[in-house]
Design an enzyme around this catalytic site. Structure first.
Site, PDB file in Angstrom:
ATOM      1  N   GLU A 249       0.897  -1.163   0.000  1.00 42.27           N
ATOM      2  CA  GLU A 249       0.000   0.000   0.000  1.00 42.27           C
ATOM      3  C   GLU A 249       0.925   1.198   0.000  1.00 42.27           C
ATOM      4  O   GLU A 249       1.715   1.367   0.931  1.00 42.27           O
ATOM      5  CB  GLU A 249      -0.898  -0.076   1.238  1.00 42.27           C
ATOM      6  CG  GLU A 249      -2.024   0.925   1.212  1.00 42.27           C
ATOM      7  CD  GLU A 249      -1.652   2.235   1.827  1.00 42.27           C
ATOM      8  OE1 GLU A 249      -1.090   3.094   1.091  1.00 42.27           O
ATOM      9  OE2 GLU A 249      -1.889   2.422   3.012  1.00 42.27           O
ATOM     10  N   CYS A 286      -2.015   8.099   4.467  1.00 46.02           N
ATOM     11  CA  CYS A 286      -2.025   7.782   3.037  1.00 46.02           C
ATOM     12  C   CYS A 286      -3.335   8.250   2.399  1.00 46.02           C
ATOM     13  O   CYS A 286      -3.423   8.334   1.180  1.00 46.02           O
ATOM     14  CB  CYS A 286      -1.807   6.299   2.827  1.00 46.02           C
ATOM     15  SG  CYS A 286      -2.755   5.313   3.961  1.00 46.02           S
TER      16      CYS A 286
HETATM   17  P1  NAP Z   1       9.595   3.947   3.445  1.00 45.38           P
HETATM   18  O1  NAP Z   1      10.782   4.759   3.194  1.00 45.38           O
HETATM   19  O2  NAP Z   1       8.875   3.405   2.278  1.00 45.38           O
HETATM   20  O3  NAP Z   1      10.023   2.738   4.415  1.00 45.38           O
HETATM   21  C1  NAP Z   1       9.088   1.763   4.883  1.00 45.38           C
HETATM   22  C2  NAP Z   1       9.830   0.480   5.249  1.00 45.38           C
HETATM   23  O4  NAP Z   1      10.320  -0.148   4.067  1.00 45.38           O
HETATM   24  C3  NAP Z   1      11.027   0.690   6.144  1.00 45.38           C
HETATM   25  O5  NAP Z   1      11.141  -0.403   7.029  1.00 45.38           O
HETATM   26  C4  NAP Z   1      12.193   0.686   5.180  1.00 45.38           C
HETATM   27  O6  NAP Z   1      13.313   0.246   5.866  1.00 45.38           O
HETATM   28  C5  NAP Z   1      11.733  -0.316   4.121  1.00 45.38           C
HETATM   29  N1  NAP Z   1      12.263  -0.008   2.778  1.00 45.38           N
HETATM   30  C6  NAP Z   1      12.053   1.136   2.085  1.00 45.38           C
HETATM   31  N2  NAP Z   1      12.652   1.068   0.883  1.00 45.38           N
HETATM   32  C7  NAP Z   1      13.228  -0.149   0.803  1.00 45.38           C
HETATM   33  C8  NAP Z   1      14.005  -0.813  -0.199  1.00 45.38           C
HETATM   34  N3  NAP Z   1      14.287  -0.230  -1.365  1.00 45.38           N
HETATM   35  N4  NAP Z   1      14.459  -2.047   0.050  1.00 45.38           N
HETATM   36  C9  NAP Z   1      14.190  -2.637   1.240  1.00 45.38           C
HETATM   37  N5  NAP Z   1      13.475  -2.066   2.228  1.00 45.38           N
HETATM   38  C10 NAP Z   1      12.996  -0.837   2.024  1.00 45.38           C
HETATM   39  O7  NAP Z   1       8.507   4.743   4.301  1.00 45.38           O
HETATM   40  P2  NAP Z   1       8.620   5.753   5.549  1.00 45.38           P
HETATM   41  O8  NAP Z   1       9.968   5.726   6.171  1.00 45.38           O
HETATM   42  O9  NAP Z   1       7.482   5.408   6.403  1.00 45.38           O
HETATM   43  O10 NAP Z   1       8.349   7.184   4.938  1.00 45.38           O
HETATM   44  C11 NAP Z   1       8.989   7.699   3.808  1.00 45.38           C
HETATM   45  C12 NAP Z   1       7.955   8.154   2.795  1.00 45.38           C
HETATM   46  O11 NAP Z   1       6.994   7.113   2.583  1.00 45.38           O
HETATM   47  C13 NAP Z   1       7.105   9.326   3.248  1.00 45.38           C
HETATM   48  O12 NAP Z   1       7.736  10.556   3.001  1.00 45.38           O
HETATM   49  C14 NAP Z   1       5.836   9.124   2.472  1.00 45.38           C
HETATM   50  O13 NAP Z   1       5.952   9.699   1.207  1.00 45.38           O
HETATM   51  C15 NAP Z   1       5.691   7.646   2.316  1.00 45.38           C
HETATM   52  N6  NAP Z   1       4.736   7.001   3.275  1.00 45.38           N
HETATM   53  C16 NAP Z   1       3.594   6.432   2.788  1.00 45.38           C
HETATM   54  C17 NAP Z   1       2.734   5.813   3.671  1.00 45.38           C
HETATM   55  C18 NAP Z   1       1.487   5.144   3.200  1.00 45.38           C
HETATM   56  O14 NAP Z   1       0.558   5.067   3.973  1.00 45.38           O
HETATM   57  N7  NAP Z   1       1.434   4.575   2.031  1.00 45.38           N
HETATM   58  C19 NAP Z   1       2.997   5.748   5.024  1.00 45.38           C
HETATM   59  C20 NAP Z   1       4.177   6.306   5.485  1.00 45.38           C
HETATM   60  C21 NAP Z   1       5.037   6.914   4.584  1.00 45.38           C
HETATM   61  P3  NAP Z   1      14.817   0.676   5.506  1.00 45.38           P
HETATM   62  O15 NAP Z   1      14.823   2.152   5.389  1.00 45.38           O
HETATM   63  O16 NAP Z   1      15.576   0.134   6.655  1.00 45.38           O
HETATM   64  O17 NAP Z   1      15.138  -0.019   4.245  1.00 45.38           O
END
Ligand code: NAP
Length: 514
Positions: A249, A286
């Site tokens: 998601e 989201c």
């Molecule tokens: P994120 O960067 O997508 O990370 C979520 C999880 O996935 C973390 O545990 C991260 O751990 C892992 N991850 C991310 N990219 C990865 C990759 N390429 N390979 C392996 N693991 C990966 O989300 P976030 O830290 O919550 O927030 C960053 C951005 O995500 C926000 O600025 C926003 O735009 C978006 N977000 C969306 C939602 C939603 O509801 N869809 C919720 C929160 C955030 P590691 O960093 O350790 O790899």
């Protein structure tokens, strides 16, 4: 192992004790092997035993008391009131799955009885039901540290289905994850179940997450977070020798359409509700409404003015972590740099960067500009929205048609508006997972009719929801049993219907025995 990272309090920018260490490849392997080994035990439990496990997990999480909320508050900056509510939601959704398991009908049992006399060929006895798929890797979200994290909808629906779970803790709230993980481990221990049914793994780079998805024992992945992260994990999963599903998601811009009749009746009320929805949880949902469209008339002008003045009054507040706050600030700059976009209103009070604070900012432009600028259709996670003005009904439809997959779309309308804009609704139905009339997209009900997902890039599989009772369907697959003797059939498919569940027998829904 030496600790290698710590959580940071976003409200003070200070690191929090204790430190945590990245999982080694050997630890990842051990967690997934243990999950694989415990699969037969977890899936073999009677429905009452598995329901008791979920109830016990909920009890243990409640037993953590205020200590859980206080740690989550320190790590995320979310207010205690919000965290108390979120814990309630998490515990209730866990108990909801326990009730579903007790009822038992969720397995969608179908029986087509044999017709040995059928001509020209006899029909065999075929029975089908949903079965758990095996170890599931869960990536918790940063924005729901209690309800979509270690003990969130992914974990409880997967374990409820009978799948062992390995959670990759979100690095922004490792202490909260540890507390929740201990609660789940205690619940397993109390019921004498193997520890391999649940493991918690820490990591701060992408290496740990990638290794979890690549591990041969992993059968499915549940993820909530960024499009970049979700897409990267989908790619990793599809490159495996045996590709596995990644239920990701990944958020969306959640367009809101405000039609002329509704504006005439209640523009101020809609503007107030809209800004409340936009700034709820500092916009870190989201379902946050990032795009608003209306027609070029004086009522939409009044609405825009009201929204601008509410944005100016909004006091900056702390975001979840510095990464999210930096992404949000650069998103604001990117939108402001688009030619034809103007700032309609923004928080008058300056944000305090040492508190990871964000401002509310609303922009204004035309639908025409939006259609020519890809940057405007990217989600900017935080309390910001772009208000778009269109010339006529057709331009609203063009805007809707240009949208990528979304979690939600909202329409504010009178009955006459809805009659006049039927086509708009038809277009939106193809674009979203949830259509809302005269409401707001934030505030997600956890229930059986909820669909929280949508066409890509809102989610990886538009058929599946990550919230609500149907989220369990991500972790099962149908198995047909042909010509099986009664003694070998699962109880759900036996003639006498010993579990008294609803089944489809020869195309009729019934609880009767055969
Ligand atoms: P994120 O960067 O997508 O990370 C979520 C999880 O996935 C973390 O545990 C991260 O751990 C892992 N991850 C991310 N990219 C990865 C990759 N390429 N390979 C392996 N693991 C990966 O989300 P976030 O830290 O919550 O927030 C960053 C951005 O995500 C926000 O600025 C926003 O735009 C978006 N977000 C969306 C939602 C939603 O509801 N869809 C919720 C929160 C955030 P590691 O960093 O350790 O790899």
């Amino acid at each position: 192992m030496e600790p290698s990272f710590s959580a940071k309090n976003p409200q003070t920018s200070k690191f929090l004790e204790p430190g945590y260490s990245e999982a080694s490849m050997a630890e990842i392997d051990a967690a997934l092997k243990a999950a694989e080994e415990s699969f037969d035990i977890l899936r073999g439990l009677q429905r009452e035993e598995r329901a008791r496990l979920l109830d016990s997990m909920a009890d243990e999480v409640m037993g953590l008391g205020d200590g859980l909320l206080e740690r989550a508050h320190l790590e995320t900056g979310l207010p205690m009131g919000r965290l108390t509510m979120e814990r309630g939601r998490a515990v209730n959704q866990c108990r909801m799955f326990a009730d579903i398991l007790r009822d038992g009908s969720w397995v969608d049992a179908r029986i087509d009885q044999a017709q040995p006399q059928r001509e020209p060929v006899p029909k065999p006895d075929i029975r089908k039901m949903l079965r758990p798929i095996g170890p599931v890797v869960v990536f918790g979200a940063s924005n729901f540290p209690l309800a979509i994290s270690v003990f969130g909808s992914d974990t409880v629906s997967a374990m409820g289905a009978g799948c062992p779970v390995v959670v990759k803790a979100h690095p922004a709230h490792p202490g909260t994850c540890e507390l929740l993980g201990e609660a789940i481990r205690r619940a397993l221990e109390k019921l004498g179940l193997p520890g391999g049914c649940f493991s918690l793994i820490h990591g701060t780079g992408n290496t740990v997450g990638k290794a979890l998805v690549e591990h041969p024992a992993t059968q499915a992945v549940a993820f909530t977070g960024s499009l970049k992260g979700g897409r990267a994990l989908m790619d990793v999963a599809s490159k495996r020798q045996n590709p596995i599903p990644v239920y990701a998601e990944m958020g969306s811009s959640n367009p809101v359409f405000i039609l002329p009749g509704a504006l005439k009746d209640r523009y101020e009320q809609i503007a107030e509700g809209f800004v409340q929805s936009l700034t709820l949880g500092v916009g870190q949902f989201c379902t946050n409404p990032g795009l608003v469209a209306g027609l070029d008339n004086s009522e939409f002008g009044d609405f825009r003015e009201k929204v601008a003045s509410l944005a100016r009054e909004w006091s900056p507040a702390s975001m979840l972590h510095s990464g999210i706050s930096q992404n949000y600030s650069s998103g604001l700059s990117k939108i402001a740099a688009v030619s034809g976009v103007e700032v309609l209103g923004k928080s008058e009070q300056a944000p305090d960067p040492s508190k990871t604070e964000a401002i509310c900012q609303v922009f204004s432009t035309t639908i025409e500009t939006f259609l020519n600028e890809a940057a405007l259709s990217e989600e900017n996670f935080g309390p910001s929205s772009v208000l778009l003005t269109g010339k006529d009904a057709e331009s609203l439809e063009k805007f809707a048609e240009s949208l990528e997959g979304q979690l939600t779309a909202t329409i504010h309308a009178t009955d006459d508006d809805l009659t006049a804009h039927r086509r708009l609704i038809q277009i939106l139905e193809r674009k979203v997972g949830r259509l809302i009339i005269n409401g707001y997209p934030t505030g997600l009900e956890v229930c059986s009719a909820m669909h929280h997902g949508g066409p890509y890039p809102a989610a990886s599989h538009s058929f599946f929801t990550s919230v609500g009772t149907d989220s369990i369907l991500r972790f099962v697959r149908p198995v047909s049993y042909q010509g099986f003797p009664q003694s070998l059939l699962p109880d759900e498919l036996k003639d006498e219907n010993p579990l008294s569940i609803w089944r489809t027998v020869d195309n009729q829904l019934t609880r009767d025995p055969i």
